[in-house]
Design a protein around this motif. Sequence first.
Motif, mmCIF file in Angstrom:
data_model
loop_
_atom_site.group_PDB
_atom_site.id
_atom_site.type_symbol
_atom_site.label_atom_id
_atom_site.label_comp_id
_atom_site.label_asym_id
_atom_site.label_seq_id
_atom_site.Cartn_x
_atom_site.Cartn_y
_atom_site.Cartn_z
ATOM 1 N N ALA A 1 -1.859 56.871 -32.841
ATOM 2 C CA ALA A 1 -2.108 55.482 -33.253
ATOM 3 C C ALA A 1 -0.932 54.577 -32.883
ATOM 4 N N CYS A 2 0.292 55.090 -33.074
ATOM 5 C CA CYS A 2 1.473 54.304 -32.714
ATOM 6 C C CYS A 2 1.536 54.058 -31.202
ATOM 7 N N ILE A 3 1.168 55.121 -30.409
ATOM 8 C CA ILE A 3 1.183 54.955 -28.953
ATOM 9 C C ILE A 3 0.156 53.914 -28.522
ATOM 10 N N MET B 1 -2.638 43.997 -19.669
ATOM 11 C CA MET B 1 -3.020 45.209 -20.410
ATOM 12 C C MET B 1 -3.293 46.368 -19.453
ATOM 13 N N TRP B 2 -4.005 46.091 -18.403
ATOM 14 C CA TRP B 2 -4.340 47.160 -17.451
ATOM 15 C C TRP B 2 -3.089 47.667 -16.744
ATOM 16 N N PHE B 3 -2.161 46.767 -16.444
ATOM 17 C CA PHE B 3 -0.929 47.170 -15.788
ATOM 18 C C PHE B 3 -0.091 48.072 -16.694
ATOM 19 N N VAL B 4 0.023 47.709 -17.970
ATOM 20 C CA VAL B 4 0.811 48.517 -18.914
ATOM 21 C C VAL B 4 0.173 49.901 -19.106
ATOM 22 N N TYR B 5 -1.141 49.945 -19.239
ATOM 23 C CA TYR B 5 -1.818 51.252 -19.417
ATOM 24 C C TYR B 5 -1.655 52.115 -18.168
ATOM 25 N N GLY B 6 -1.805 51.508 -16.950
ATOM 26 C CA GLY B 6 -1.652 52.270 -15.713
ATOM 27 C C GLY B 6 -0.271 52.844 -15.542
ATOM 28 N N THR C 1 1.413 50.558 -29.361
ATOM 29 C CA THR C 1 2.516 50.180 -28.474
ATOM 30 C C THR C 1 1.996 49.665 -27.141
ATOM 31 N N VAL C 2 0.936 50.328 -26.603
ATOM 32 C CA VAL C 2 0.346 49.860 -25.341
ATOM 33 C C VAL C 2 -0.167 48.432 -25.491
ATOM 34 N N LEU C 3 -0.837 48.144 -26.570
ATOM 35 C CA LEU C 3 -1.339 46.799 -26.801
ATOM 36 C C LEU C 3 -0.196 45.792 -26.958
#
Length: 788
Positions: A487-489, A525-530, A492-494
């Motif tokens: 949940a924390c991860i 958002m997509w850049f951070v997740y990638g 953090t992504v968001l």
Amino acid sequence: MNRGILALVTSIGCMSAGSIQTLANAMHIPHLFIQRSPAGSPRSDCPPTSRVPGTDDYTLMVRPPIYLNDVIMQVVSEYSWQKFIIFYDSDFDIRGIEDFLDRSSQQGMDVSLQKVESNINMMITSLFRTMRVEELHRYRDTLRRAVLFMSPATAKAFITEVVETNLVAFDCHWILINEEISDYDLQELVMKSIGRLTLVRQTFPMPQNASQRCVKHNHRINNSLCDPKNPRSHQLEITNRYIYDSVLLLANTFHRKLEDRKWHSMASLSCIRKNTKPWQGGKSMLDTIKKNGVSGLTSFLEFDDNGSNPNIFFEILGTNYGEDRGRGVTRLATWDPVQGLNGTLTDRKLENNMRGVVLRVVTVLEEPFVMVSENVLGKPKKYQGYSIDVLDALSDYLGFKYEIYVAPDHKYGSLQPDGQWNGLMGELVFKRADVGLSALTITPERESVVDFTTRYMDYSVGVLLRKAERTVDMFACLAPFDLSLWACIAGTVLLVGILVYLLNWLNPPRLPMGSVSPTTLYNSMWFVYGSFVQQGGEVPYTTLATRMMMGVWWMFALIVISSYTANLAAFLTISRIENSIQSLQDLSKQTELPYGTVLDSAVYDQVRYKSMNPFERDPMYSQMWRMINRTGGGENNVEESKEGIRKVKYGRFGFVWDAAVLEYVANNDEDCSFYAVSSNAPDRGYGIAMQHGSPYRDIFSQRVLELQQNGDMDILKLKWWPRDSPCDLYSSIQTRQQGNALDIHSFAGVFCVLAAGVVLSCLIAMVESWWSRRKGSRVPSKEISTLC
């Protein structure tokens, strides 16, 4: 006496003999007294007759003195009897063996006395009516060793009655003592008895020279009386033999008096006239009778200085153990006052040859000790198991055969409130079986009513438990991180995606003329997740703040992904499942898992005894007893061991039972779902039970020791408890069958996530396609607008 008298020969009882003895002493009449016992019962010493001081004793005892006290003491000592009962009929004067009773008491023997009434049937019936069951059992055990002082007729009736009423078994040993037992009576007694029978009677050695057997000085005895091959010679009563020899002795004395010409005419005496004087020639006649003897039907008849016949011989005859009628009778030994016992009377143990003996064996089905191998309709059951193998080994060596059956109530047996034993033990106590065989442990309570052989296998208490199963976790790939960490991860992504968007919005990058900025929240958002999943990004972020933010984020992602990979590998390849119950102590300390045993069994009694006995109180057993005895024992205990094993297999339960049985069950389970825990130190053993006082116990024990010494017992044990077992009965978890390779179950969650993503993508694509078509239909084309 008025007609004239030379001597007096009497064959009467003690009371009449006392009066005649007084008369003979007063009149100086030589009196040859032959004591006759009433109805053929054993003789007892006649009480001494009061004599006038200074007078001679003119009575000569033709029959030798009573030696029954010495003979019976010698026989009982040779047989090493310490506890037995003496039966005597109403005609026997029990004071005749008073000396024997005193000597036996001094030697610590436990001797009981019981008078046999004339109505034997009524006496036996009263025993069954007045005695309780446990008293009757103890009485049966007492009857195993008995001494009979009876006439042959009473003995035959008594033996017949006790055999027909099942008061004695074939392991009994009785001794019948009576001077007057003919060969005919002896054979009838043997035919009516079971077990072993020893008979003590008077015997008369005959001269070795056949030509002198029927010639006694100048007189020839009837051939039918002195010929040992003639049946009439064996049917002649002992009293009549002594009468015959007494007449021969008087006749021989009469001829001697005529030859030395010192004859005194026969006296004409009267007891009525006051002036009657004693016979003057009585003393001379008495001395001549004492100085000379005669060889007659009773061997050699003579008198010592005390006026008694010293020549007496006893023969001791006996049969072997067995139920068969018509057994042979052999002479075991002889006895006389000078030499004592000539021969050995040791209570012969059963030899290795038990051929012809058929034992009735009672058992209880208990894997792997006794099991039914097959049951074909119309054919008897066949049994197999470790205890059956031991019994077969004994049978092959000793030569006996056996018939086996299961106890009616399928229980080992325990002492009931009414004092009776049920189950297998009850079959032995009630003499319905000769041998009891199964997973039967030797306990003090059982050994008080039956006999056990030496242990043929050690015994210890164990508990059967179900192994912890490996649960299939479809999302094992998520297990390296805790749910809160996941949940924390995600948060953090968001958060980082929003921060990147804001940093680019506050300080937008410089873009070429005519280009549109791709810096949107969606692209951020997509850049951070990638970048987190190490797949890179599409949007150029050229500002220093954004690059600093992404550098820290990439470092964070590197550490998280590396930790996840390492923890996932360790989690999927190393199982750390542990079960907390690894000993009986662990079992007793916990209360979550219920456990119990078979109600009223040896294990049940052992736990109860060790928890309640103040001298052997064990805290572990005290805790176990509280669980086992919950609600009076009815909640956690079972009626049979099979029921306890089923409860372990299909529920949460621990079954406390014999460790050997539990190990076999764990070894042979198809699913290898059991494991066994037992105590390390065996405190008891498995034994073969027999009737109390069974003659087979010693030879069975000896053979069991030989099997153990030769290693044969270990070979039989390996047949049922092999060293190479397919199941690990000591591991508390189910082991893998194919090494430590990861299986599909460990990654089923990943495939499920992928499948869900594919389905979701297809749904989004369909929605986007629908949305695009709808939007395109609403916007008018350029050609239409131009025409307009």
